[in-house]
Scaffold this motif. Structure first.
Motif, short mmCIF file in Angstrom:
data_model
loop_
_atom_site.label_atom_id
_atom_site.label_comp_id
_atom_site.label_asym_id
_atom_site.label_seq_id
_atom_site.Cartn_x
_atom_site.Cartn_y
_atom_site.Cartn_z
N LYS A 48 13.61 3.59 16.04
CA LYS A 48 14.82 4.04 16.73
C LYS A 48 15.93 3.00 16.72
N THR A 49 15.58 1.73 16.91
CA THR A 49 16.59 0.70 17.08
C THR A 49 16.26 -0.56 16.29
N VAL A 50 17.30 -1.37 16.11
CA VAL A 50 17.15 -2.73 15.56
C VAL A 50 17.76 -3.68 16.58
N GLU A 51 17.00 -4.70 16.97
CA GLU A 51 17.49 -5.68 17.94
C GLU A 51 17.84 -6.97 17.21
N TYR A 52 19.00 -7.50 17.53
CA TYR A 52 19.47 -8.71 16.85
C TYR A 52 20.27 -9.59 17.82
N SER A 53 20.48 -10.83 17.42
CA SER A 53 21.32 -11.75 18.19
C SER A 53 22.37 -12.34 17.26
N LEU A 54 23.54 -12.58 17.82
CA LEU A 54 24.63 -13.16 17.04
C LEU A 54 24.48 -14.67 16.93
N PRO A 55 25.09 -15.30 15.93
CA PRO A 55 24.98 -16.76 15.77
C PRO A 55 25.42 -17.51 17.01
#
Length: 282
Positions: A48-55
Motif C-alpha cells: 500500500k505505501t512506501v515510507e521514506y525520509s528526506l536527507p
C-alpha cells in the motif's frame, strides 16, 4: 598557532568531512506519476505505501504506491509500479510514461497541428482552435457516435501537458503512448497543412451615350470604360484525418477543400468525420 586558530581549523575540517560524507552518500529516487522526483532514503515498503525520509531528517513519510511510477534505488535496482488506479511503463528511451485509468469506449481529440507547408511555421493559436472545432463537432454529433463518449477537452489537454506533449511534438509520440497517457481506447489525430497565394482580378465596366444624326441614318456612340483591379488571398489546404482504436489505425483520409477561402478546412473536417467508422447515420 594560537588556540583560536586551532579551533577554527578543527571546525573547518569537521564541516568539510561532514559535507563530503553527505554528498558522497547515494540516495534512492522516487519518480511519482505526476513526474515529481523525490530524493530520499527508503525505510520500508508494503503493498500500500512506501515510507521514506528526506536527507538530513529522521522523520519518515508515507507515500501511497498509487502515486508512484518508479523507484530507482541507490543500489542501482529499479522497480516499476503497476496499480489499479493507473500504470507506469517505460518507452523505448527509458522515459517513464504515466498512464491514466482506462475509460473504455471513450474518444479523445488531439491538438491539431496547423502548419504552413511553405515556411514550416506552426500556429499554437490555430492548433487549439482546430482542436476545439473538431471537439465541438463531435459533441454536436454525439448521438451519431454512440456508444462512444467524447473525453472532455480540458482533461485531454491537462494530461498531455503533464506528459510534456503539445501541438509541436504530438506527431512524434506513438499513439499507443498517447492512449495510455489519456486513458482512452479511441483517438482522433488530425492535421491541417496550407499555403497562401495572392492573386488579382480585373473587371471592366462600359457605359455609352448614343447620339442620332439629323437625317436619322447615322448613329454615333461615345463609350466610357472603367477597369477595376482587386487583390485576393487564396488558402490552399490539405486536411489529414486519422482515427485509432486500441493502437490500430482504423481510418485514414486526406481531403482538399473545394473552396480556397480562409476557413474552408473546417468543411473538410466535417466531411471526413461523417464518413469515418465511428459515425452512424440516424
Amino acid at each position: 598557532m594560537n588556540f583560536t586558530k586551532v579551533i577554527t581549523v578543527i571546525v573547518l575540517l569537521f564541516v568539510s568531512v561532514f559535507t563530503f560524507a553527505q554528498g558522497g552518500k547515494k540516495l534512492d529516487k522516487i519518480i511519482k506519476r505526476d513526474y515529481q522526483i523525490i530524493e530520499c532514503t527508503i525505510a520500508k515498503m508494503s503493498d500500500k505505501t512506501v515510507e521514506y525520509s528526506l536527507p538530513g531528517e529522521t522523520m519518515q513519510i508515507a507515500l501511497d504506491v498509487s502515486q508512484i511510477a518508479r523507484i530507482d534505488f541507490a543500489s542501482g535496482r529499479s522497480q516499476t509500479f503497476d496499480v489499479s488506479a493507473g500504470t507506469a511503463t517505460s518507452d523505448n528511451t527509458g522515459q517513464v510514461i504515466a498512464a491514466a485509468e482506462m475509460k473504455p469506449n471513450t474518444i479523445a481529440v488531439l491538438p491539431v497541428p496547423y502548419v504552413n507547408s511553405g515556411t514550416m511555421e506552426s500556429s499554437e493559436e490555430m492548433a487549439k482552435f482546430a482542436q476545439n472545432d473538431l471537439y465541438n463537432k463531435l459533441l454536436d454529433k454525439s448521438a451519431n457516435l454512440f456508444p462512444l463518449t467524447v473525453q472532455d477537452l480540458r482533461v485531454t489537454n491537462s494530461l498531455l501537458h503533464k506528459a510534456g506533449i503539445d501541438y509541436k511534438n504530438i506527431d512524434e509520440t506513438p499513439i499507443e503512448d498517447l492512449q495510455k497517457i489519456l486513458g482512452v481506447d479511441n483517438v482522433i489525430a488530425a492535421k491541417v497543412s496550407f499555403t497562401i497565394t495572392e492573386g488579382s482580378t480585373a473587371s471592366t465596366y462600359n457605359s455609352g451615350n448614343a447620339k442620332v444624326s439629323d437625317n436619322n441614318k447615322k448613329v454615333k456612340t461615345s463609350d466610357i470604360s472603367t477597369t477595376t483591379a482587386s487583390n485576393q488571398t487564396y488558402y490552399n489546404y490539405m486536411v489529414y484525418f486519422d482515427m485509432y482504436k486500441n493502437g490500430t489505425k482504423i481510418y485514414s483520409q486526406t481531403r482538399k477543400p473545394f473552396l480556397n477561402i480562409k476557413d474552408s478546412w473546417m468543411d473538410s473536417i466535417t466531411y471526413l468525420l461523417k464518413r469515418s467508422p465511428i459515425y452512424v447515420k440516424k
